[in-house]
Write a protein that holds these residues in place. Structure first.
Motif, PDB file in Angstrom:
ATOM      1  N   ALA A  77       0.833  -1.207   0.000  1.00  0.00           N
ATOM      2  CA  ALA A  77       0.000   0.000   0.000  1.00  0.00           C
ATOM      3  C   ALA A  77       0.867   1.256   0.000  1.00  0.00           C
ATOM      4  O   ALA A  77       0.618   2.200  -0.762  1.00  0.00           O
ATOM      5  N   VAL A  78       1.903   1.268   0.844  1.00  0.00           N
ATOM      6  CA  VAL A  78       2.784   2.440   0.917  1.00  0.00           C
ATOM      7  C   VAL A  78       3.536   2.625  -0.395  1.00  0.00           C
ATOM      8  O   VAL A  78       3.640   3.739  -0.924  1.00  0.00           O
ATOM      9  N   ALA A  79       4.071   1.520  -0.948  1.00  0.00           N
ATOM     10  CA  ALA A  79       4.797   1.608  -2.217  1.00  0.00           C
ATOM     11  C   ALA A  79       3.883   2.063  -3.338  1.00  0.00           C
ATOM     12  O   ALA A  79       4.301   2.796  -4.239  1.00  0.00           O
ATOM     13  N   GLY A  80       2.622   1.634  -3.294  1.00  0.00           N
ATOM     14  CA  GLY A  80       1.666   2.070  -4.314  1.00  0.00           C
ATOM     15  C   GLY A  80       1.434   3.559  -4.273  1.00  0.00           C
ATOM     16  O   GLY A  80       1.275   4.208  -5.308  1.00  0.00           O
ATOM     17  N   VAL A  81       1.425   4.127  -3.065  1.00  0.00           N
ATOM     18  CA  VAL A  81       1.234   5.575  -2.918  1.00  0.00           C
ATOM     19  C   VAL A  81       2.471   6.327  -3.370  1.00  0.00           C
ATOM     20  O   VAL A  81       2.384   7.347  -4.072  1.00  0.00           O
ATOM     21  N   LEU A  82       3.649   5.824  -2.987  1.00  0.00           N
ATOM     22  CA  LEU A  82       4.905   6.499  -3.337  1.00  0.00           C
ATOM     23  C   LEU A  82       5.233   6.375  -4.814  1.00  0.00           C
ATOM     24  O   LEU A  82       5.895   7.242  -5.378  1.00  0.00           O
TER      25      LEU A  82
END
Length: 836
Positions: free
Chosen positions: A139-144
């Protein structure tokens, strides 16, 4: 004075144990150092340039020249595995350093200070620990966004609490020890107590945990890259290499096995090293004597800590050692089992003896702009017509000429007015009769809400009279009937309207029972005007992963597919269980340039870019010949197609000369041209929904590097967000350039000042003038001449770069009939569909 008798038997066992463990430690340290040295000097020991493409050597099997074979771009896999060790191992070390240092410091401070601060930080760590780690990281990598550093940050965000809790727990154990209290009473500073009294005594458990975690970090980083959230092309990274090789696992397995084996070996070494360091540092193994100095006051506590850690680690030892093998196995098995995803058909029952057709496609969903069946929204009309729900007044035959469909004929009353007569035997699936009034209501709504139709049709007024309508245009629209044959012209019942799940009442052979962003469930229209519908049910399923699509067809989960990876075609060719229907289309893979980018405002730079793209190699090798190199907008089967225009050709030397003329030279010998101290960097934006586009991006990245241009690829499903923000320089997409069989369509949608898809802000006054002439010209030959002239303007300005025209193919089981590829790219599910 008494003497304590030494237990010589225990000393003997200790020495007997110590020797093999130390030898094992030395061997593992040597192996780990070898991996680190390979990663450090990778650029010097690789046998070939890991980034140099040689399409003539694509997918060569392992042999003397290339020990691990080559990939689809002709790159040496051994060289890429060696270079990939740098990205994978060093990124893992960076990640491990970030989380172990920051997490440990946070834990030490919390454990030492205690109180509300400790409670607050620990509750935050509880929040992070409450979520599955890898899911949170995704989820975090998808946002970044993509990129190896963003993957490191994403994993660091979710991994620090482990070290914080480990360090805190040990600080709570030793902070009341006499030597710590003595330091406090001697007025030692807070920093001195932390760094001199506490950290040295909790170092060993943290070191062991960090060493054991290095293998885990390698796997997690590789996992994110495998999912497309880590290293971006063309970076050599093991997880990314496995991901890129997925589509060739059945035809060229060496592409995926080499990086998988590298992950297995490296993770195994680091896991065994962590186990061994734990054994060496465990005081109980040496009768109270350790190889590392501990303060005597904490020896008992340290021994207890090691005992707990050993008990815990012994339970996980076997798992830890086989984890890399499991990861590689899961990645590979996932490719074979991905087709086992269940269809969400709740509430839809199948009767015995029903004929059910399951169709897997990559061309449906939000990313394609065609989710739902409402033809008046975006490109959802394509779904309505493709899947047999909606029909237009006129349709295209195999020669892309219009012929009546819901209409019977038409009369061109004057240059502004046309009368269309309708069939008298057509009902909507809502049971309402299709008449002139119903058609008028549908077209009125289309003009009111659609983004492209008003500019195409330019309708001033529609009148209905029984089974006919009369359309009056605001200006001359020679291609009016062609535009009405566009899927947005599908006739639907506006009294029925559009349901919450974007379903409509059309006139086609099928009626949708359930519509979602990933699947459409259809049942045959028992009252279809066009005759008997032979198949009872059709399930259209979005399967965006090409490898899953391949295996879904092989396993029998689906009966036919569109969008297979080109590497998979050989599995179905010359196979009596399957057949392939192919046709040439006007779908083009092309790039449009952003004229707001200062560097691209220079014509020489634009021409250099166009000359630096190897269209022949892209089409013949990467697309396996499933298409033709493009010169202009339209393919060769049109009178105004490829051979009628001239454009820049692939010429590396000429491209370099153009850049020099524009003032771009490599002044610092870094391989990239620069001006005023800045390299020429191009942000190439595309999306993965069309499998050809990421291949084009990586090919362009390599060939433009040869002329000194640094291309940063962003292949993302969120491409529209980047378009709106302007965070791009070149946008590559796929588009059917002549879906109406007329040349005007592409120009009105892409290249004029008012065009909805003129993303780059291109404007040419002469082009606008000729577009006006095209809109008013009814003679087909003159329209063709104008189309050639307009294409030439675009090519001379290099506002667009056309790479290839697609040959579309459907692959299906041999018992499927009536499912044929059409040059318009419409009309997939029809009443002719049959299962033998």
């Amino acid at each position: 004075m008494g003497f304590v008798k030494k237990d010589r038997t225990k000393q003997y066992r200790t020495k007997k144990y110590r020797g093999p463990v130390k030898l094992k430690l030395i061997i593992l340290i040597c192996l780990a150092l070898t991996l680190l040295l390979v990663a450090l000097f990778a650029h010097k020991i690789v046998p070939y340039d890991p980034y140099a493409q040689n399409l003539s050597n694509a997918l060569q099997a392992p042999g003397k020249e290339h020990i691990f074979g080559t990939d689809r771009y002709g790159r040496d896999i051994l060289s890429r595995v060696i270079m990939g060790s740098r990205a994978t191992i060093f990124s893992s070390l960076l990640l491990l350093g970030m989380i172990s240092i920051s997490g440990s410091l946070v834990g030490v401070i919390c454990g030492y200070l205690g109180g509300k601060f400790d409670s607050f930080i620990m509750r935050i760590s509880d929040i992070f620990l409450a979520f599955p780690g890898m899911v949170f990281a995704i989820a975090v990598a998808g946002v970044l966004g993509g990129g190896i550093m963003n993957a490191v940050i994403a994993l660091a965000v979710i991994s620090w609490p482990k070290y914080a809790r480990l360090a805190r727990g040990q600080v709570l154990t030793i902070k009341n020890m006499p030597y710590v209290q003595a330091a406090i009473l001697s007025n030692s500073s807070f920093g001195k107590i932390i760094f001199k009294q506490i950290l040295p005594n909790i170092f060993a458990p943290i070191l062991i945990t960090a060493t054991l975690d290095l293998g885990t970090m390698i796997m997690e980083l590789a996992g994110l890259s495998f999912l497309g959230l880590g290293a971006m092309p063309p970076m050599a990274e093991w997880g990314s290499m496995m991901s890129n090789g997925r589509s060739m696992i059945q035809t060229s397995p060496w592409v995926i096995f080499a990086p998988g084996f590298a992950i297995f070996v490296s993770v195994t070494i680091f896991n065994l090293l962590g186990d061994t360091i734990r054994d060496v540092l465990d005081p109980q193994n040496y009768n109270g004597t350790s190889d590392i100095s501990f303060y005597s006051a904490t020896m008992g506590k340290a021994s207890t800590i090691f005992k707990y850690m050993k008990e815990r680690d012994n339970k996980m030892k076997i798992i830890k050692r086989i984890m890399p093998l499991l990861l590689v196995a899961i990645m590979i098995v996932t490719l074979f089992t991905g087709c086992g995803q269940s269809s969400n058909n709740e509430g839809i029952s199948e009767k015995p003896q029903e004929k059910v057709f399951n169709y897997g496609t990559t061309a449906y969903g939000p990313e394609m702009g065609n989710s739902g069946l409402n033809p008046h929204f975006d490109y959802s009309g394509w779904s309505s017509v493709r899947y047999g729900v909606g029909e237009t007044l006129f349709k295209f035959n195999e020669s892309m000429e219009i012929e009546p469909w819901l209409a019977t004929d038409y009369e061109q009353i004057d240059e502004y007015t046309v009368k269309i007569n309708l069939r008298d035997d057509v009902n909507f699936s809502s049971s309402r009769k299709m008449d002139g009034q119903a058609v008028k209501e549908c077209l009125d709504n289309l003009i009111a809400v659609h983004d492209r139709a008003p500019g195409d049709l330019k309708i001033k007024e529609i009148t209905a009279d029984g089974q006919s309508i009369t359309i009056v245009s605001e200006e001359k629209v020679p291609a009016l009937l062609n535009y009405l044959s566009d899927p947005y012209g599908a006739i639907i019942d506006m009294e029925y309207g559009v349901t919450e799940d974007r379903n409509v009442a059309g006139t086609g052979p099928y009626i949708a029972e359930k519509v979602s962003d990933t699947e459409i469930n259809l049942v045959k229209n028992e009252n279809y005007w066009g005759g008997e519908v032979k198949v009872d049910r059709v399930n259209v399923k979005t399967i965006t992963d090409g490898d899953t699509l391949t295996m879904a067809l092989q396993s029998g989960e689906i009966d036919a597919t569109q969008g297979l990876p080109y590497a998979s075609y050989s599995l179905f060719e010359d196979n009596n269980d399957y057949k392939i229907s192919s046709t040439n289309t006007s779908r083009a893979f092309f790039a449009q340039l952003n004229f707001d980018t200062p560097a691209l405002q220079d014509l020489n730079v634009r021409k250099a870019i166009a000359m630096g793209i190897d269209k022949e190699g892209f089409t013949e090798v990467l697309l396996n010949g499933n298409g033709s190199p493009a010169v202009g907008v339209f393919p060769s089967n049109f009178k105004f197609g490829n051979e009628a225009v001239k454009g820049p050709t692939y010429d590396v030397d000429a491209a370099k000369k153009r850049l020099e003329e524009a003032g771009w030279k490599d002044t610092n010998n870094d391989g990239f041209v620069d001006k005023d101290g800045k390299n020429l960097t191009i942000r190439w934006l595309t999306y993965p929904g069309r499998q050809e586009l990421p291949l084009l991006a990586e090919s362009v990245q390599a060939t433009l590097k040869e002329i000194g241009i640094d291309v940063k690829v962003n292949s993302t499903e969120n491409h529209r967000d980047f378009l709106e923000s302007g965070n791009w320089d070149i946008y590559a997409s796929a588009f059917v350039t002549a879906p109406t069989g007329d040349p005007e369509y592409f120009f009105t949608t892409h290249s004029l000042k008012s065009s909805a898809k003129n993303r780059g802000g291109y404007y040419n006054e002469e082009l606008e003038k000729q577009a006006g002439e095209l809109r008013n010209e009814f003679n087909k030959d003159k329209r063709s001449d104008l189309a050639v002239q307009m294409q030439q303007i675009i090519l001379d300005d290099v506002s667009f770069i056309f790479a290839s025209h697609l040959q579309m193919s459907f692959v299906m089981k041999s018992n499927i009939t009536g499912f044929e590829a059409h040059p318009s790219d419409y009309y997939e599910i029809t009443a002719n569909l049959e299962i033998q």
